[in-house]
Design a protein around this motif. Sequence first.
Motif, PDB file in Angstrom:
ATOM      1  N   ARG A 188      32.797  42.677  18.297  1.00  0.00           N
ATOM      2  CA  ARG A 188      33.585  41.662  17.591  1.00  0.00           C
ATOM      3  C   ARG A 188      32.803  40.363  17.411  1.00  0.00           C
ATOM      4  NH1 ARG A 188      39.504  40.559  19.814  1.00  0.00           N
ATOM      5  NH2 ARG A 188      38.346  39.331  21.329  1.00  0.00           N
ATOM      6  N   ARG A 192      47.301  29.298   9.841  1.00  0.00           N
ATOM      7  CA  ARG A 192      46.082  29.387  10.656  1.00  0.00           C
ATOM      8  C   ARG A 192      44.927  29.921   9.825  1.00  0.00           C
ATOM      9  NH1 ARG A 192      42.924  32.401  14.527  1.00  0.00           N
ATOM     10  NH2 ARG A 192      43.278  34.272  13.308  1.00  0.00           N
ATOM     11  N   LYS A 241      36.363  35.192  15.387  1.00  0.00           N
ATOM     12  CA  LYS A 241      36.697  34.283  16.469  1.00  0.00           C
ATOM     13  C   LYS A 241      35.775  33.070  16.309  1.00  0.00           C
ATOM     14  CE  LYS A 241      38.175  35.098  21.135  1.00  0.00           C
ATOM     15  NZ  LYS A 241      39.559  34.627  21.088  1.00  0.00           N
ATOM     16  N   TYR A 284      40.459  27.593  15.588  1.00  0.00           N
ATOM     17  CA  TYR A 284      41.248  27.100  16.724  1.00  0.00           C
ATOM     18  C   TYR A 284      41.434  25.590  16.605  1.00  0.00           C
ATOM     19  CZ  TYR A 284      40.565  31.826  18.181  1.00  0.00           C
ATOM     20  OH  TYR A 284      40.594  33.195  18.197  1.00  0.00           O
ATOM     21  N   GLU A 286      50.442  36.195  13.870  1.00  0.00           N
ATOM     22  CA  GLU A 286      50.008  36.190  15.269  1.00  0.00           C
ATOM     23  C   GLU A 286      50.801  35.143  16.041  1.00  0.00           C
ATOM     24  OE1 GLU A 286      45.895  36.725  16.325  1.00  0.00           O
ATOM     25  OE2 GLU A 286      45.361  36.027  14.335  1.00  0.00           O
ATOM     26  N   THR A 341      47.299  32.302  20.311  1.00  0.00           N
ATOM     27  CA  THR A 341      46.043  33.046  20.402  1.00  0.00           C
ATOM     28  C   THR A 341      46.308  34.450  20.932  1.00  0.00           C
ATOM     29  OG1 THR A 341      45.645  32.131  22.566  1.00  0.00           O
ATOM     30  CG2 THR A 341      44.649  30.970  20.739  1.00  0.00           C
ATOM     31  N   MET A 342      47.373  35.036  20.452  1.00  0.00           N
ATOM     32  CA  MET A 342      47.695  36.412  20.855  1.00  0.00           C
ATOM     33  C   MET A 342      48.189  37.180  19.633  1.00  0.00           C
ATOM     34  SD  MET A 342      49.646  35.856  24.467  1.00  0.00           S
ATOM     35  CE  MET A 342      50.623  34.508  23.856  1.00  0.00           C
ATOM     36  N   ASN A 343      48.029  38.480  19.673  1.00  0.00           N
ATOM     37  CA  ASN A 343      48.694  39.320  18.670  1.00  0.00           C
ATOM     38  C   ASN A 343      50.150  39.459  19.092  1.00  0.00           C
ATOM     39  OD1 ASN A 343      45.627  40.763  18.811  1.00  0.00           O
ATOM     40  ND2 ASN A 343      46.440  40.240  16.795  1.00  0.00           N
ATOM     41  N   LEU A 370      43.183  38.252  14.016  1.00  0.00           N
ATOM     42  CA  LEU A 370      42.138  38.731  14.917  1.00  0.00           C
ATOM     43  C   LEU A 370      42.489  40.146  15.394  1.00  0.00           C
ATOM     44  CD1 LEU A 370      39.514  37.403  16.240  1.00  0.00           C
ATOM     45  CD2 LEU A 370      40.815  37.667  18.332  1.00  0.00           C
ATOM     46  N   GLY A 426      42.734  42.212  17.908  1.00  0.00           N
ATOM     47  CA  GLY A 426      42.771  42.036  19.362  1.00  0.00           C
ATOM     48  C   GLY A 426      42.524  43.333  20.119  1.00  0.00           C
ATOM     49  N   ILE A 427      41.783  43.206  21.208  1.00  0.00           N
ATOM     50  CA  ILE A 427      41.455  44.380  22.032  1.00  0.00           C
ATOM     51  C   ILE A 427      42.686  44.798  22.844  1.00  0.00           C
ATOM     52  CG2 ILE A 427      39.958  45.152  23.928  1.00  0.00           C
ATOM     53  CD1 ILE A 427      37.867  43.093  22.595  1.00  0.00           C
ATOM     54  N   THR A 428      43.476  43.820  23.275  1.00  0.00           N
ATOM     55  CA  THR A 428      44.712  44.139  23.995  1.00  0.00           C
ATOM     56  C   THR A 428      45.681  44.845  23.038  1.00  0.00           C
ATOM     57  OG1 THR A 428      44.320  42.040  25.113  1.00  0.00           O
ATOM     58  CG2 THR A 428      46.397  43.155  25.601  1.00  0.00           C
ATOM     59  N   GLY A 435      47.152  39.625  24.618  1.00  0.00           N
ATOM     60  CA  GLY A 435      45.799  39.071  24.562  1.00  0.00           C
ATOM     61  C   GLY A 435      45.140  39.123  25.939  1.00  0.00           C
ATOM     62  N   THR A 436      43.845  38.859  25.963  1.00  0.00           N
ATOM     63  CA  THR A 436      43.081  38.958  27.204  1.00  0.00           C
ATOM     64  C   THR A 436      43.621  38.042  28.301  1.00  0.00           C
ATOM     65  OG1 THR A 436      41.105  39.599  25.997  1.00  0.00           O
ATOM     66  CG2 THR A 436      40.745  38.608  28.166  1.00  0.00           C
TER      67      THR A 436
HETATM   68  C1  LIG Z   1      43.820  34.344  17.397  1.00  0.00           C
HETATM   69  C2  LIG Z   1      43.832  35.391  18.451  1.00  0.00           C
HETATM   70  N1  LIG Z   1      44.566  36.496  18.269  1.00  0.00           N
HETATM   71  C3  LIG Z   1      44.607  37.488  19.176  1.00  0.00           C
HETATM   72  C4  LIG Z   1      43.896  37.409  20.366  1.00  0.00           C
HETATM   73  C5  LIG Z   1      43.955  38.527  21.349  1.00  0.00           C
HETATM   74  O1  LIG Z   1      42.740  39.255  21.351  1.00  0.00           O
HETATM   75  P1  LIG Z   1      42.237  40.025  22.638  1.00  0.00           P
HETATM   76  O2  LIG Z   1      43.307  40.999  23.000  1.00  0.00           O
HETATM   77  O3  LIG Z   1      40.991  40.705  22.194  1.00  0.00           O
HETATM   78  O4  LIG Z   1      42.020  39.019  23.704  1.00  0.00           O
HETATM   79  C6  LIG Z   1      43.119  36.260  20.609  1.00  0.00           C
HETATM   80  C7  LIG Z   1      42.372  36.119  21.877  1.00  0.00           C
HETATM   81  O5  LIG Z   1      41.258  36.519  21.963  1.00  0.00           O
HETATM   82  C8  LIG Z   1      43.066  35.248  19.635  1.00  0.00           C
HETATM   83  O6  LIG Z   1      42.322  34.155  19.831  1.00  0.00           O
END
Ligand SMILES: Cc1ncc(COP(=O)(O)O)c(C=O)c1O
Length: 355
Positions: A97, A186, A196, A201, A232, A235-237, A256, A258-260, A301-302
């Motif tokens: 990413r 955003r 990212k 941000y 979103e 900073t999370m999905n 984004l 997101g990996i989570t 999110g992480t």
């Molecule tokens: C804008 C945004 N969306 C989603 C996420 C969640 O992504 P991840 O699950 O990879 O942390 C993040 C955090 O990294 C983010 O900054």
Amino acid sequence: MKSFGTPLKVEKATQSKIEHVDFQSLSFGKVFTDHMMISTYKNGEWSIPEVKPYQNLSLAPSARVFHYGQEVFEGMKAYKDDAGKVWLFRPMDNFNRINISSERLAMPAFREDYFCDGLSKLLELDQEWIKSGDGNSLYIRPFVIATEEGVAASPANEYMFIIICSPVQSYYAGEVRVKIAEKFSRAAQGGTGYAKAGGNYGGSFYPALQAQKEGFQQIVWTDANTHEYIEEAGTMNIFIRIGDKLLTGPTSESILDGITRKSLIQIAEDKGIDFEVRPIKVSEVIEAHKAGELKEMFGAGTAAVVSPIKGFGYKGEKYELIEIENKYSDLFKKIITDIQQNKSEDPYGWRVAAF
Ligand SMILES: Cc1ncc(COP(=O)(O)O)c(C=O)c1O
């Protein structure tokens, strides 16, 4: 992680700062470990990474990053199990990413061998900073900055790829209520939302402050064109449960990947949870609430794995979710944190030994 045998340059800190750190009361991202990793890009090549004591950088005031925000970053975590072994969660997804983000910002891709070997060595040197036990982890922040001197508005030819680490405790934001964005955006289609990039941000802080003044902790972003579709949460999905169906929006140029989020989708599939990935209209969420069908909303999110949302505001109205039993968010959190902390089998191959 994969090991490539890179001949890293390693300089150990002469004295650790660790004894001055109170691991029982850490503020997120305030304290950093003894070491950092750094590689510089010049003449079309990345230098062999150095792992050295955490220290200030020296950059020209004209360095491009200060003027045009040519910067990207990642957020990942390392965990220590009860036997003292250190683990990462899907680290190559973060590596891939950051290179996707870099491409969008016209920056060079970083090397996989340097990332794996550099991060492994850094974590090995700073492993005392990773505490075992629920909620404890080491937040890892890789980032890339344009360092070339000169204020010409064009991509730089020189960069730094740096990794710094900060010990963190379990993240609990209190009860989270969100404001669904009606005016601010955003990211837009064709923009940088899927990257990212620091600028995404920086631009979100002002709307977030406005929402906080109205009593909300976060903003749920909506699409920039119509503000009718949910994108979103801060900073999370975002995931929304209507009845027993779990919904999340598709990724796009403005969201984004997101990996989570990806991990929750995989778990939902395996657990036979009825879910759909499709655009979610704000109006259907409100209708579901009115019909008593809106059972859960949570961010993924992480930082927190899942972060339940207690209520939301939209067009001057406030809506509260009622507390239910057998929440999907609790199930997801348990499955993911057990994998991260080596407390359960990992059928997906997400858990990776750090060194
Ligand atoms: C804008 C945004 N969306 C989603 C996420 C969640 O992504 P991840 O699950 O990879 O942390 C993040 C955090 O990294 C983010 O900054």
